[in-house]
Enzyme design. Structure first.
Site, PDB file in Angstrom:
ATOM      1  N   ARG A  43     -15.628  68.954  42.983  1.00  0.00           N
ATOM      2  CA  ARG A  43     -16.250  70.062  42.255  1.00  0.00           C
ATOM      3  C   ARG A  43     -17.763  69.965  42.116  1.00  0.00           C
ATOM      4  O   ARG A  43     -18.420  70.946  41.817  1.00  0.00           O
ATOM      5  CB  ARG A  43     -15.547  70.244  40.907  1.00  0.00           C
ATOM      6  CG  ARG A  43     -16.157  69.559  39.732  1.00  0.00           C
ATOM      7  CD  ARG A  43     -15.256  69.629  38.561  1.00  0.00           C
ATOM      8  NE  ARG A  43     -14.421  68.423  38.632  1.00  0.00           N
ATOM      9  CZ  ARG A  43     -13.702  67.941  37.656  1.00  0.00           C
ATOM     10  NH1 ARG A  43     -13.592  68.580  36.553  1.00  0.00           N
ATOM     11  NH2 ARG A  43     -13.029  66.815  37.781  1.00  0.00           N
ATOM     12  N   LYS A 142       1.868  60.492  45.041  1.00  0.00           N
ATOM     13  CA  LYS A 142       2.530  60.367  43.754  1.00  0.00           C
ATOM     14  C   LYS A 142       1.506  60.337  42.616  1.00  0.00           C
ATOM     15  O   LYS A 142       0.369  59.974  42.890  1.00  0.00           O
ATOM     16  CB  LYS A 142       3.443  59.140  43.740  1.00  0.00           C
ATOM     17  CG  LYS A 142       2.687  57.810  43.594  1.00  0.00           C
ATOM     18  CD  LYS A 142       3.626  56.660  43.684  1.00  0.00           C
ATOM     19  CE  LYS A 142       4.018  56.154  42.337  1.00  0.00           C
ATOM     20  NZ  LYS A 142       3.061  55.255  41.712  1.00  0.00           N
ATOM     21  N   HIS A 234       8.826  53.208  44.895  1.00  0.00           N
ATOM     22  CA  HIS A 234       8.679  52.074  45.809  1.00  0.00           C
ATOM     23  C   HIS A 234       9.935  51.202  45.886  1.00  0.00           C
ATOM     24  O   HIS A 234      10.431  50.904  46.967  1.00  0.00           O
ATOM     25  CB  HIS A 234       7.496  51.195  45.402  1.00  0.00           C
ATOM     26  CG  HIS A 234       6.210  51.946  45.219  1.00  0.00           C
ATOM     27  ND1 HIS A 234       5.839  52.990  46.027  1.00  0.00           N
ATOM     28  CD2 HIS A 234       5.214  51.813  44.306  1.00  0.00           C
ATOM     29  CE1 HIS A 234       4.649  53.448  45.636  1.00  0.00           C
ATOM     30  NE2 HIS A 234       4.255  52.756  44.590  1.00  0.00           N
ATOM     31  N   LYS A 334       3.947  44.259  35.675  1.00  0.00           N
ATOM     32  CA  LYS A 334       2.512  43.960  35.711  1.00  0.00           C
ATOM     33  C   LYS A 334       2.297  42.652  34.957  1.00  0.00           C
ATOM     34  O   LYS A 334       3.090  42.279  34.104  1.00  0.00           O
ATOM     35  CB  LYS A 334       1.724  45.062  35.008  1.00  0.00           C
ATOM     36  CG  LYS A 334       1.940  46.433  35.637  1.00  0.00           C
ATOM     37  CD  LYS A 334       0.644  47.001  36.167  1.00  0.00           C
ATOM     38  CE  LYS A 334       0.818  48.366  36.745  1.00  0.00           C
ATOM     39  NZ  LYS A 334       0.574  48.425  38.188  1.00  0.00           N
TER      40      LYS A 334
HETATM   41  C1  BG6 Z   1       1.036  52.309  42.819  1.00  0.00           C
HETATM   42  C2  BG6 Z   1       1.180  52.170  41.327  1.00  0.00           C
HETATM   43  O1  BG6 Z   1       1.920  53.292  43.307  1.00  0.00           O
HETATM   44  O2  BG6 Z   1       1.337  51.067  43.432  1.00  0.00           O
HETATM   45  C3  BG6 Z   1       0.306  51.070  40.790  1.00  0.00           C
HETATM   46  O3  BG6 Z   1       0.841  53.404  40.705  1.00  0.00           O
HETATM   47  C4  BG6 Z   1       0.561  49.784  41.540  1.00  0.00           C
HETATM   48  O4  BG6 Z   1       0.529  50.879  39.406  1.00  0.00           O
HETATM   49  C5  BG6 Z   1       0.491  50.008  43.048  1.00  0.00           C
HETATM   50  O5  BG6 Z   1      -0.401  48.828  41.138  1.00  0.00           O
HETATM   51  C6  BG6 Z   1       0.927  48.759  43.794  1.00  0.00           C
HETATM   52  O6  BG6 Z   1       0.660  48.922  45.163  1.00  0.00           O
HETATM   53  P1  BG6 Z   1       0.400  47.653  46.080  1.00  0.00           P
HETATM   54  O7  BG6 Z   1       0.337  48.217  47.478  1.00  0.00           O
HETATM   55  O8  BG6 Z   1      -0.893  47.054  45.615  1.00  0.00           O
HETATM   56  O9  BG6 Z   1       1.550  46.729  45.863  1.00  0.00           O
END
Ligand code: BG6
Length: 481
Positions: A43, A142, A234, A334
């Site tokens: 924007r 997503k 995932h 996490k």
């Molecule tokens: C994302 C999540 O889809 O995937 C994050 O929103 C997460 O919270 C991330 O940290 C992890 O991805 P990767 O590829 O670093 O394992």
């Protein structure tokens, strides 16, 4: 093949953190088709030159090996363009259409890397402006909804203006090299297929552990939680890859049909099974990699007393002839002890042991992160250790060593697939909705019980209840062995 890639949210986090570095790598590897243009849309008022400068500065934050030299960047930057748009104004889309039509590239990829609340209005406007013709593909990142109803609403709007094969839903885990290798392992080799079933496999564990916390995304994360952020997409996608039947061809729909069948076969949750089979946790202050880190409730922008889960472990089953009774455990969190994503396929023990001492079932470990590889855990006779003693050994395959060429990252792969129109690694709307249908009873049960998540120390492997969950079936998590 000429292409135009239009990046809505061109100055946002996803654009500079993931997409631009991936596009640069694709260009550097010579994989980006010649004759491409990348148009960032946002924007603020900026010129092409100012946008290129903005991205150049952001590149200083990426891995050193992935940093462009000045010369490389200036050649890559020739592809980059910038356009200011107010996303609510129809005439701005008309202007974009003219920009696209004037060039008439073979393919137009529109990537929505915006905040999710803009997906529907932007889709509408794209459709109304006619930026949805035969050669246009729409890429959606997503989160696509926060429950089944909102996901369906997005899909409804998308399908009003785009055909299903024009709508590419990204799950970046599907772009990870280890996931490609899982397909190759299962369907490019005859070795495992006869064993890939309940008669030989005792359990399957899928872990996606992260050592990072929620960082600056506290407000987003608090409305999301680990179940929506990692499990619905995932972890379930990994599960489908493990459990699917061999597809009849390598075509996108043949593969996605089989994945959908797995999602439909997952054992549905009830309030009782949620209480028994799902563990939610939230990290407290602790130390990760020797560094003290705050607890979730002390992270920026997290509301006081939040019950948001930063950890989930659950047990499910795939209710079909191949998998009946085999527990599938999914776990993500996490601020766990390490960044570690892996799938452990545990085979059954030998039916009649004749060796004394060590008894250990074979395991196949598919490693996604931090490095991707395969390990096959076996028992072998160690000479000099007593002629009948068995010792654990493992066959290790490190893909970086096996392939001397640099591996292609997840976003790089997915962006190249989007440009080329290869849909295998994108999620179809019915898969995505079925995944929501399956997680929703968990969300409902949690909302109804009002119980706080179980605390776990940052730097640990999650609450003790997660170990108890697998121990019930006589299993342990990989790091506890
Ligand atoms: C994302 C999540 O889809 O995937 C994050 O929103 C997460 O919270 C991330 O940290 C992890 O991805 P990767 O590829 O670093 O394992």
């Amino acid at each position: 093949m000429s292409f135009d890639l239009v990046l809505f949210g061109g100055t946002g986090d996803l654009a500079w953190r993931k997409l631009m570095p991936a596009l640069f790598q694709a260009w550097r590897h010579g994989k980006l088709p010649a004759g491409g243009r990348i148009l960032a849309v946002a924007r603020d008022e900026r010129s092409d030159v100012e946008y290129r400068q903005y991205i150049r500065e952001k590149f200083t934050g990426v891995d050193e090996a992935k940093q462009p030299s000045d010369d490389e960047f200036s050649r890559f930057a020739e592809l980059l363009h910038y356009r200011r748009m107010d996303l609510s104004r129809a005439e701005h889309y008309a202007g974009l259409k003219q920009w696209i039509d004037a060039r008439n590239a073979d393919t137009v990829v529109v990537f929505l890397a915006t905040s999710p609340h803009l997906f529907m209005p932007v889709c509408e406007q794209l459709g109304l402006a006619g930026i949805n013709g035969q050669k246009v593909r729409l890429v959606l990142e997503k989160p696509l909804g926060h429950d089944l109803a909102s996901a369906r609403e997005i899909n409804r709007v998308v399908s009003t203006h785009f055909r299903e094969d024009q709508a590419l839903r990204i799950d970046h885990y599907l772009g990870k090299p280890a996931v490609q290798n899982l397909m190759a392992l299962r369907f490019g080799n005859a070795l495992f297929e006869p064993l890939w079933r309940r008669e030989s496999i005792a359990s399957i564990q899928i872990t996606i552990a992260e050592s990072i916390g929620v960082g600056t995304r506290g407000d987003f994360y608090d409305k999301t939680g680990a179940l929506r952020d990692m499990v619905q997409n995932h972890a379930l996608q990994l599960l489908t890859m493990i459990a699917m039947e061999p597809p009849s061809t390598g075509d996108a729909d043949a593969i996605r049909d089989e994945k959908l069948k797995v999602l439909r076969s997952l054992k549905p949750f009830t309030p009782e099974s949620v209480a028994r089979d799902v563990v939610r946790g939230q990290y407290k202050a602790g130390a990760v990699g020797g560094q003290a880190v705050p607890g979730y409730l002390d992270e920026a922008k997290v509301p006081a007393g939040s019950h948001c889960e930063t950890f989930v472990a659950l047990r499910t089953e795939v209710q079909n002839w191949r998998w009946a009774g085999v527990p599938f455990y999914l776990r993500t969190g996490k601020r766990l002890a390490a960044r570690d994503a892996q799938i452990v396929v545990s085979f059954r023990e030998v039916p009649h042991p004749i060796f004394p001492g060590t008894r250990r079932a074979n395991k196949l470990v598919i490693k996604l992160q931090p490095e991707d590889g395969l390990e096959l855990h076996l028992l072998a006779a160690k000479s000099g250790a007593g002629n009948e003693a068995l010792w654990p050994v493992s066959l290790d395959l490190d893909f970086d060593k096996a392939f001397s060429t640099e591996r292609v990252g997840g976003y790089e792969r997915l962006l190249l697939d989007a440009i080329a129109g290869r849909l295998n690694l994108f999620v179809r709307s019915d898969e995505q909705e079925q995944a929501w249908r399956w997680v929703e009873p968990v969300l409902h049960a949690w909302a109804a019980d009002g119980i706080a998540p179980r605390p776990y120390m940052a730097g640990s492997w999650g609450p003790a209840a997660a170990s108890a969950l697998v121990a019930r079936d006589g299993c342990v998590w990989a790091e506890e062995q």
